[in-house]
Motif scaffolding. Structure first.
Motif, PDB file in Angstrom:
ATOM      1  N   GLU B 139       0.867  -1.188   0.000  1.00  0.00           N
ATOM      2  CA  GLU B 139       0.000   0.000   0.000  1.00  0.00           C
ATOM      3  C   GLU B 139       0.900   1.233   0.000  1.00  0.00           C
ATOM      4  OE1 GLU B 139      -1.603   3.403   1.237  1.00  0.00           O
ATOM      5  OE2 GLU B 139      -0.612   2.304   2.857  1.00  0.00           O
ATOM      6  N   MET B 140       0.674   2.132  -0.970  1.00  0.00           N
ATOM      7  CA  MET B 140       1.514   3.318  -1.113  1.00  0.00           C
ATOM      8  C   MET B 140       0.657   4.555  -1.379  1.00  0.00           C
ATOM      9  SD  MET B 140       4.369   1.499  -3.566  1.00  0.00           S
ATOM     10  CE  MET B 140       5.323   2.983  -3.832  1.00  0.00           C
ATOM     11  N   GLY B 141      -0.538   4.591  -0.833  1.00  0.00           N
ATOM     12  CA  GLY B 141      -1.473   5.648  -1.224  1.00  0.00           C
ATOM     13  C   GLY B 141      -1.647   6.787  -0.229  1.00  0.00           C
ATOM     14  N   SER B 142      -0.777   6.869   0.772  1.00  0.00           N
ATOM     15  CA  SER B 142      -0.993   7.886   1.814  1.00  0.00           C
ATOM     16  C   SER B 142      -1.276   9.270   1.255  1.00  0.00           C
ATOM     17  CB  SER B 142       0.230   7.965   2.733  1.00  0.00           C
ATOM     18  OG  SER B 142       0.326   6.832   3.542  1.00  0.00           O
ATOM     19  N   ARG B 143      -0.563   9.650   0.228  1.00  0.00           N
ATOM     20  CA  ARG B 143      -0.686  11.026  -0.284  1.00  0.00           C
ATOM     21  C   ARG B 143      -1.985  11.281  -1.020  1.00  0.00           C
ATOM     22  NH1 ARG B 143       4.704  10.665  -3.435  1.00  0.00           N
ATOM     23  NH2 ARG B 143       5.103   9.715  -1.415  1.00  0.00           N
ATOM     24  N   ARG B 144      -2.765  10.239  -1.244  1.00  0.00           N
ATOM     25  CA  ARG B 144      -4.035  10.421  -1.936  1.00  0.00           C
ATOM     26  C   ARG B 144      -5.227  10.259  -1.006  1.00  0.00           C
ATOM     27  NH1 ARG B 144      -2.856  10.348  -7.475  1.00  0.00           N
ATOM     28  NH2 ARG B 144      -0.682  10.965  -7.630  1.00  0.00           N
ATOM     29  N   ALA B 145      -4.975  10.341   0.298  1.00  0.00           N
ATOM     30  CA  ALA B 145      -6.062  10.250   1.281  1.00  0.00           C
ATOM     31  C   ALA B 145      -5.785  11.270   2.379  1.00  0.00           C
ATOM     32  CB  ALA B 145      -6.107   8.848   1.889  1.00  0.00           C
ATOM     33  N   ASN B 146      -6.810  11.729   3.014  1.00  0.00           N
ATOM     34  CA  ASN B 146      -6.667  12.572   4.203  1.00  0.00           C
ATOM     35  C   ASN B 146      -5.562  12.020   5.095  1.00  0.00           C
ATOM     36  OD1 ASN B 146      -7.511  12.514   7.265  1.00  0.00           O
ATOM     37  ND2 ASN B 146      -8.394  14.399   6.488  1.00  0.00           N
ATOM     38  N   GLU B 147      -4.860  12.900   5.778  1.00  0.00           N
ATOM     39  CA  GLU B 147      -3.658  12.494   6.513  1.00  0.00           C
ATOM     40  C   GLU B 147      -3.938  11.464   7.606  1.00  0.00           C
ATOM     41  OE1 GLU B 147      -5.144  15.406   6.572  1.00  0.00           O
ATOM     42  OE2 GLU B 147      -5.376  16.061   8.656  1.00  0.00           O
TER      43      GLU B 147
END
Lengths: 423, 423
Positions: B139-147
């Motif tokens: 999973e590498m999606g942190s930057r595409r979801a609220n913090e």
């Protein structure tokens, strides 16, 4: 990356990072930048605490030198950006971070997380507000978003023109007007609908909003007006075929003398459903899932790219990825919105090469789009807190008035303004 | 609602609330319950502090008696639910809260926020894991979801079978294996790609993953193997036509003697893109936007409904909304998964009327689905923290093995199992 740069001695290289979206999500006509005020407060407070540092140490994630560096982290650079509430288009440079490589890279995920989520909500919300044609719209989607996202969503929707939220924490933190409602559970708690209505009116007065569709809408309205009298504030409809139902409900309310009682609707609305209700006498809308999830585009798709670095002589060098697929435009950017003589926007012009410090436009028909948000680590407080949120909302209203009428079209299509790079 | 119930004297009525989804979002075949462990910790710690109470008082949101009640709030009821990681279907009663009306209503938004977001992520993630056919997925999606969502998403994806996350906070809080990567910015920081690769290898060793598509993939790989040697851990591809590119890259790596060097791909993947790469030699996948936004269904659509209340004699009374559109099933539920003799699931059976205390199945081919999560306000610690997260992930693997093969189909369709209400 930070670790490798610190170990290799390149961490202090002065760099310029840029946030932009390659396209408008959902083939919309424009976007609204949101999240900036929230982001600035988090950048101000961004520190690594003992709990994080010891975990990084115990798991050998980074070198000891990097741990030292992280323990002293405090952003000390400059940030320029589009005013929160500003319209943006593909490749608009909505945020520019000028700092050392390491200081800027550490903020990447935080910056993108906030802007991608909040802007996704604002992009959806602004279309709903337009579709509502002046009727009030309230955000009621907390339960359909992560518990922290819910607060951010209420704020972003408000920036984009919503009038209120059911999220009390957003009211407390950001000064957004709040409103409440009763759910079907409240009616079902009581032996009869009438008893539930009496209980709610005892607590909130007849000016409250009664939910009338638990059992049968026609009987619910009859009961509501009998219990509250014609001073009943509003009835809420949360199911059924709304365009038809609203007409029937208005007729029934009027026939019962409740001509001032308002009708609010809340059943899985999005911008298209709101537009479809324009012709019937709805008084206000409550929007949930679709606004907090960006109405089909839950992330704004913004990226954070290194666009320039200083060489050993202190001169800026433009950099960009050049391989197939995702080509970037390197260099410092100075974006303006070009207006015609009637002060309607015609073009997004991005001057490349000038730094954001060149905040004076070339002429009066070019509105400069960057404002300085952070100066050597100092956050400009006018953009934060409830005041910054209100300011962003006002900015969005002004900017929207400047866009061509075409911007309010709900169908998929090209951006309302072209983006042109110069220089 | 709480305020009206306290003022009216109905706040203490014993109630049963139920969480369920009317349908599976995206016409998927099954869903995976996620968020429970996170939710339980928040229910344990849920309090109203001075800051909240004074805001409620200053804004006259609730009556003084309600403020007193809120200031003493501590959940003291029972909660039963599907094990985290369990499969669910339309109308599966995934969580049941038994408490006073007011105690249960206050938790509604928190419960739905957590379950709707985390389950949306797990619903998407489980399909990606299946499509990857045993190859690791990160999973590498942190930057595409609220913090904050970013951390929850990493956890939910892990519960649903992902192998790692790039979110270090999720590693720290939930014990999820973490992995890092370098972005194009790291390459662009240096004068040449070669210099960037040397810096990364100096920090992380040749077993690192080099991003080879900043300028030209073929030259990037040549440089990578020259600098790292054939012991190079992996190359990452983040652009281009992946099915074609992966074949070319594998051929080039092999020809350079880097036969053990792995290929990881990360370019806007979703379950369909992963499935389309099954035939080419990808070694691992990194998934961002699509998993953290639920791959088209960013909220699981679960609702929280009052299904029963005790009358003045202490007997349970079933309640449900009955008006057009959204009809509910009242009463206490006891769900089981019915298996055939090969222990493959054939049906979700929901016995109505028995309480969740009846946790013994009718026979060995009916697997009871409820576990007690909270007993008179006491959270069962086995479901919380890193251990609870790992347990949920194991549960999902066991449950998936029990579902019919049809469950792994990616196309839109009917649920794999029908849900049948009995009694």
């Amino acid at each position: 990356m930070v670790d490798a740069a610190i170990v290799h001695g390149t961490a202090d290289t002065e760099c310029m990072f840029e946030v932009f979206g390659r396209r408008l999500p959902g083939a919309r006509r424009y976007g609204i930048v949101a999240g900036t005020g929230r982001l600035l407060e988090m950048i101000r407070d961004f520190r690594f605490q003992d709990a994080e540092l010891s975990w990084l140490r115990d798991n050998a994630v980074v070198a000891p030198r990097t741990l030292d560096w992280l323990s002293n982290y405090r952003f000390s650079g400059d940030i320029w950006g589009y005013h929160e509430g500003e319209a943006y288009f593909p490749n608009s440079p909505v945020l520019t971070v000028e700092s050392s490589f390491a200081e800027g890279v550490v903020l990447e995920t935080l910056i993108l997380s906030v802007l991608n989520y909040d802007t996704a909500v604002a992009n959806a919300a602004t279309r709903m507000v337009t579709a509502a044609r002046g009727r009030p719209v309230a955000e009621m989607g907390s339960r359909r978003a992560n518990e922290h996202s819910a607060v951010a969503a209420a704020r972003a929707a408000y920036v984009a023109g919503f009038d209120a939220t059911s999220n009390l924490e957003a009211g407390r933190t950001w000064g957004i007007p709040t409103m409440g409602t009763a759910a079907h559970a409240f009616t079902l708690l009581h032996e009869t609908e009438e008893e539930a209505f009496r209980a709610q009116i005892a607590a909130s007065g007849p000016e409250t909003t009664l939910l009338v569709d638990t059992y049968n809408v026609e009987r619910g309205i009859e009961t509501a007006v009998r219990v509250a009298g014609p001073a009943l504030g509003a009835v809420r409809l949360d199911s059924g075929d709304l365009p038809t139902l609203v007409l029937e409900v208005r007729k029934q309310l009027d026939s019962l003398g409740a001509t001032e009682t308002k009708i609010t609707v809340t059943n899985d609305l999005d911008e298209h459903a709101i537009a479809a209700l324009a012709a019937v006498p709805v008084d206000s809308y409550g929007v949930g899932t679709s606004v907090v999830t960006g109405s089909g585009s839950p992330a704004a798709g913004m990226v954070y790219k290194l666009v320039a670095r200083k060489d050993d002589n202190g001169s800026w060098v433009s950099v960009a990825k050049t391989s197939e697929g995702k080509v970037g435009v390197g260099g410092r950017k100075f974006p303006v919105r070009r207006l015609n003589s009637a002060r309607i926007a015609v073009e997004e012009v991005v001057y490349v090469g000038d730094g954001p410090e060149a905040s004076v436009a070339q002429n009066e028909l070019e509105r400069p789009l960057l404002v300085q948000l952070v100066d050597e680590g100092e956050i400009d407080p006018q953009y934060t807190g409830p005041a910054g949120t209100a300011k962003a909302r006002e900015h969005r209203a002004r900017v929207l008035a400047e866009l061509p009428a075409d911007a309010s079209r709900l169908g998929r299509g090209d951006p309302t303004l072209p983006t042109r790079f110069v220089g």
